[in-house]
Design an enzyme around this catalytic site. Structure first.
Site, PDB file in Angstrom:
ATOM      1  N   PRO A  11     -49.884   0.125   8.743  1.00  0.00           N
ATOM      2  CA  PRO A  11     -51.166  -0.412   8.297  1.00  0.00           C
ATOM      3  C   PRO A  11     -52.144  -0.759   9.410  1.00  0.00           C
ATOM      4  CG  PRO A  11     -49.407  -2.017   8.019  1.00  0.00           C
ATOM      5  CD  PRO A  11     -48.749  -0.706   8.351  1.00  0.00           C
ATOM      6  N   ASN A  12     -53.382  -0.419   9.142  1.00  0.00           N
ATOM      7  CA  ASN A  12     -54.552  -0.743   9.974  1.00  0.00           C
ATOM      8  C   ASN A  12     -54.664   0.106  11.237  1.00  0.00           C
ATOM      9  OD1 ASN A  12     -55.570  -2.887   8.262  1.00  0.00           O
ATOM     10  ND2 ASN A  12     -53.795  -4.066   8.945  1.00  0.00           N
ATOM     11  N   ARG A  19     -62.204  -1.505  16.396  1.00  0.00           N
ATOM     12  CA  ARG A  19     -62.239  -2.972  16.512  1.00  0.00           C
ATOM     13  C   ARG A  19     -61.135  -3.434  17.459  1.00  0.00           C
ATOM     14  NH1 ARG A  19     -62.150  -3.147  10.184  1.00  0.00           N
ATOM     15  NH2 ARG A  19     -63.878  -1.733   9.999  1.00  0.00           N
ATOM     16  N   TYR A  24     -55.994  -3.516  21.544  1.00  0.00           N
ATOM     17  CA  TYR A  24     -55.322  -2.247  21.254  1.00  0.00           C
ATOM     18  C   TYR A  24     -55.889  -1.060  22.030  1.00  0.00           C
ATOM     19  CZ  TYR A  24     -53.316  -4.978  17.486  1.00  0.00           C
ATOM     20  OH  TYR A  24     -52.649  -5.943  16.781  1.00  0.00           O
ATOM     21  N   ASN A  75     -44.543   3.404  14.546  1.00  0.00           N
ATOM     22  CA  ASN A  75     -45.324   2.187  14.770  1.00  0.00           C
ATOM     23  C   ASN A  75     -45.608   1.621  13.391  1.00  0.00           C
ATOM     24  OD1 ASN A  75     -47.051   0.107  15.309  1.00  0.00           O
ATOM     25  ND2 ASN A  75     -48.356   1.258  16.726  1.00  0.00           N
ATOM     26  N   ALA A  78     -47.990  -4.263  11.310  1.00  0.00           N
ATOM     27  CA  ALA A  78     -47.566  -5.616  10.932  1.00  0.00           C
ATOM     28  C   ALA A  78     -46.325  -5.621  10.040  1.00  0.00           C
ATOM     29  CB  ALA A  78     -48.717  -6.347  10.249  1.00  0.00           C
ATOM     30  N   HIS A  81     -42.905  -6.915  11.319  1.00  0.00           N
ATOM     31  CA  HIS A  81     -42.529  -8.329  11.377  1.00  0.00           C
ATOM     32  C   HIS A  81     -42.149  -8.902  10.012  1.00  0.00           C
ATOM     33  CE1 HIS A  81     -44.465  -7.560  15.138  1.00  0.00           C
ATOM     34  NE2 HIS A  81     -45.648  -7.438  14.574  1.00  0.00           N
ATOM     35  N   ASP A  88     -34.329  -1.280   5.676  1.00  0.00           N
ATOM     36  CA  ASP A  88     -33.314  -0.643   4.831  1.00  0.00           C
ATOM     37  C   ASP A  88     -33.542   0.869   4.742  1.00  0.00           C
ATOM     38  OD1 ASP A  88     -32.079  -3.041   4.371  1.00  0.00           O
ATOM     39  OD2 ASP A  88     -32.908  -3.330   2.365  1.00  0.00           O
ATOM     40  N   GLU A  99     -38.846   2.601  17.912  1.00  0.00           N
ATOM     41  CA  GLU A  99     -39.874   1.635  17.514  1.00  0.00           C
ATOM     42  C   GLU A  99     -40.952   1.608  18.587  1.00  0.00           C
ATOM     43  OE1 GLU A  99     -38.480  -2.386  17.092  1.00  0.00           O
ATOM     44  OE2 GLU A  99     -40.507  -3.144  16.708  1.00  0.00           O
ATOM     45  N   HIS A 101     -44.951   0.180  19.794  1.00  0.00           N
ATOM     46  CA  HIS A 101     -46.142  -0.652  19.625  1.00  0.00           C
ATOM     47  C   HIS A 101     -47.078  -0.430  20.796  1.00  0.00           C
ATOM     48  CE1 HIS A 101     -44.247  -2.706  16.333  1.00  0.00           C
ATOM     49  NE2 HIS A 101     -43.165  -2.797  17.076  1.00  0.00           N
ATOM     50  N   LEU A 102     -48.347  -0.430  20.511  1.00  0.00           N
ATOM     51  CA  LEU A 102     -49.359  -0.311  21.561  1.00  0.00           C
ATOM     52  C   LEU A 102     -49.345  -1.550  22.448  1.00  0.00           C
ATOM     53  CD1 LEU A 102     -52.017   0.828  19.016  1.00  0.00           C
ATOM     54  CD2 LEU A 102     -51.377   2.240  20.968  1.00  0.00           C
ATOM     55  N   SER A 103     -49.326  -2.705  21.812  1.00  0.00           N
ATOM     56  CA  SER A 103     -49.370  -3.972  22.541  1.00  0.00           C
ATOM     57  C   SER A 103     -47.952  -4.448  22.851  1.00  0.00           C
ATOM     58  CB  SER A 103     -50.104  -5.031  21.694  1.00  0.00           C
ATOM     59  OG  SER A 103     -49.408  -5.251  20.475  1.00  0.00           O
ATOM     60  N   ARG A 108     -47.299 -11.907  22.729  1.00  0.00           N
ATOM     61  CA  ARG A 108     -48.389 -12.313  21.831  1.00  0.00           C
ATOM     62  C   ARG A 108     -47.923 -13.497  20.977  1.00  0.00           C
ATOM     63  NH1 ARG A 108     -50.777  -7.263  18.871  1.00  0.00           N
ATOM     64  NH2 ARG A 108     -52.402  -8.806  18.440  1.00  0.00           N
ATOM     65  N   ARG A 112     -44.882 -12.230  16.158  1.00  0.00           N
ATOM     66  CA  ARG A 112     -44.769 -10.802  16.503  1.00  0.00           C
ATOM     67  C   ARG A 112     -43.496 -10.502  17.298  1.00  0.00           C
ATOM     68  NH1 ARG A 112     -49.862  -8.654  14.979  1.00  0.00           N
ATOM     69  NH2 ARG A 112     -51.480 -10.209  15.277  1.00  0.00           N
TER      70      ARG A 112
HETATM   71  O1  CA2 Z   1     -49.213  -3.186  18.998  1.00  0.00           O
HETATM   72  C1  CA2 Z   1     -49.008  -2.512  17.977  1.00  0.00           C
HETATM   73  O2  CA2 Z   1     -48.964  -1.284  17.985  1.00  0.00           O
HETATM   74  C2  CA2 Z   1     -48.856  -3.219  16.622  1.00  0.00           C
HETATM   75  O3  CA2 Z   1     -47.885  -2.504  15.857  1.00  0.00           O
HETATM   76  C3  CA2 Z   1     -50.210  -3.158  15.954  1.00  0.00           C
HETATM   77  C4  CA2 Z   1     -50.275  -3.938  14.651  1.00  0.00           C
HETATM   78  C5  CA2 Z   1     -49.747  -5.348  14.844  1.00  0.00           C
HETATM   79  O4  CA2 Z   1     -49.714  -6.030  13.612  1.00  0.00           O
HETATM   80  C6  CA2 Z   1     -48.369  -5.356  15.461  1.00  0.00           C
HETATM   81  O5  CA2 Z   1     -47.969  -6.700  15.649  1.00  0.00           O
HETATM   82  C7  CA2 Z   1     -48.364  -4.641  16.780  1.00  0.00           C
HETATM   83  C8  CA2 Z   1     -51.706  -4.045  14.160  1.00  0.00           C
HETATM   84  C9  CA2 Z   1     -52.448  -2.772  14.091  1.00  0.00           C
HETATM   85  C10 CA2 Z   1     -53.853  -3.134  13.749  1.00  0.00           C
HETATM   86  O6  CA2 Z   1     -54.708  -2.282  14.406  1.00  0.00           O
HETATM   87  C11 CA2 Z   1     -55.991  -2.648  14.451  1.00  0.00           C
HETATM   88  C12 CA2 Z   1     -56.844  -1.713  14.980  1.00  0.00           C
HETATM   89  C13 CA2 Z   1     -58.169  -2.016  15.088  1.00  0.00           C
HETATM   90  C14 CA2 Z   1     -58.648  -3.235  14.659  1.00  0.00           C
HETATM   91  C15 CA2 Z   1     -57.803  -4.169  14.141  1.00  0.00           C
HETATM   92  C16 CA2 Z   1     -56.454  -3.859  14.020  1.00  0.00           C
END
Ligand code: CA2
Length: 148
Positions: A11-12, A19, A24, A75, A78, A81, A88, A99, A101-103, A108, A112
């Site tokens: 998601p997202n 944004r 990110y 990836n 959210a 978490h 499963d 697994e 993640h960008l960040s 953080r 997370r």
């Molecule tokens: O660091 C990552 O790749 C995450 O999986 C990104 C998720 C976050 O919930 C994880 O804790 C770590 C969030 C992705 C949301 O991406 C956005 C992109 C642009 C603007 C806002 C959110």
């Protein structure tokens, strides 16, 4: 046999580059997809790149990977978490999952640091921004080499 990897985004992540670039990075998901296809060409493998904002759709895509792909870069956003259901699903498909993640999720907010994916993944890559995707592909290829 040509290896095939599913690169699945949650998601997202479709909003990347539009944004919160301070968290990110400036790279869009389309940029990352193009990067992964270039990397796949160099590695001589096939990839499918996908994204969904829906937990059930992600689970359906994981189930459909059985017998089609050799491994998965995930990836889960959210859902990492929160989702016992994704955990499963990974356990059920018997495919190696990296697994991603960008960040750096460990540097953080406290929430997370919990990952439902980590216990069922072969490993985790986080904190390297978009560069983590080709790193995760290398990690899977290395895993295939060691498990053949
Ligand atoms: O660091 C990552 O790749 C995450 O999986 C990104 C998720 C976050 O919930 C994880 O804790 C770590 C969030 C992705 C949301 O991406 C956005 C992109 C642009 C603007 C806002 C959110």
């Amino acid at each position: 046999m040509t290896r095939s990897i599913l690169i699945l985004n949650g998601p997202n992540l479709n909003l990347l580059g539009t944004r919160q670039p301070e968290v990110y990075g400036p790279t869009t998901l389309a940029d990352i997809e193009a990067m992964c296809y270039r990397k796949a060409k160099v590695l001589g493998i096939e990839i499918v790149f996908a994204q969904s904002n829906h937990e059930g759709a992600l689970i359906d895509t994981l189930h459909a990977a059985r017998g089609v792909h050799d491994g998965i870069v995930l990836n889960a956003g959210a859902y990492t978490h929160t989702s016992v259901a994704l955990m499963d699903a990974i356990s059920s498909i018997m495919l190696p999952v990296v697994e991603l993640h960008l960040s750096n999720i460990h540097a953080r907010e406290e929430f997370r640091r919990t990952s439902f994916i980590a216990p069922v993944a072969i490993g985790q890559i986080c904190g390297f921004g978009a560069a983590g995707y080709p790193l995760a592909m290398d990690a899977l290829l290395s895993y295939f080499g060691e498990t053949e």
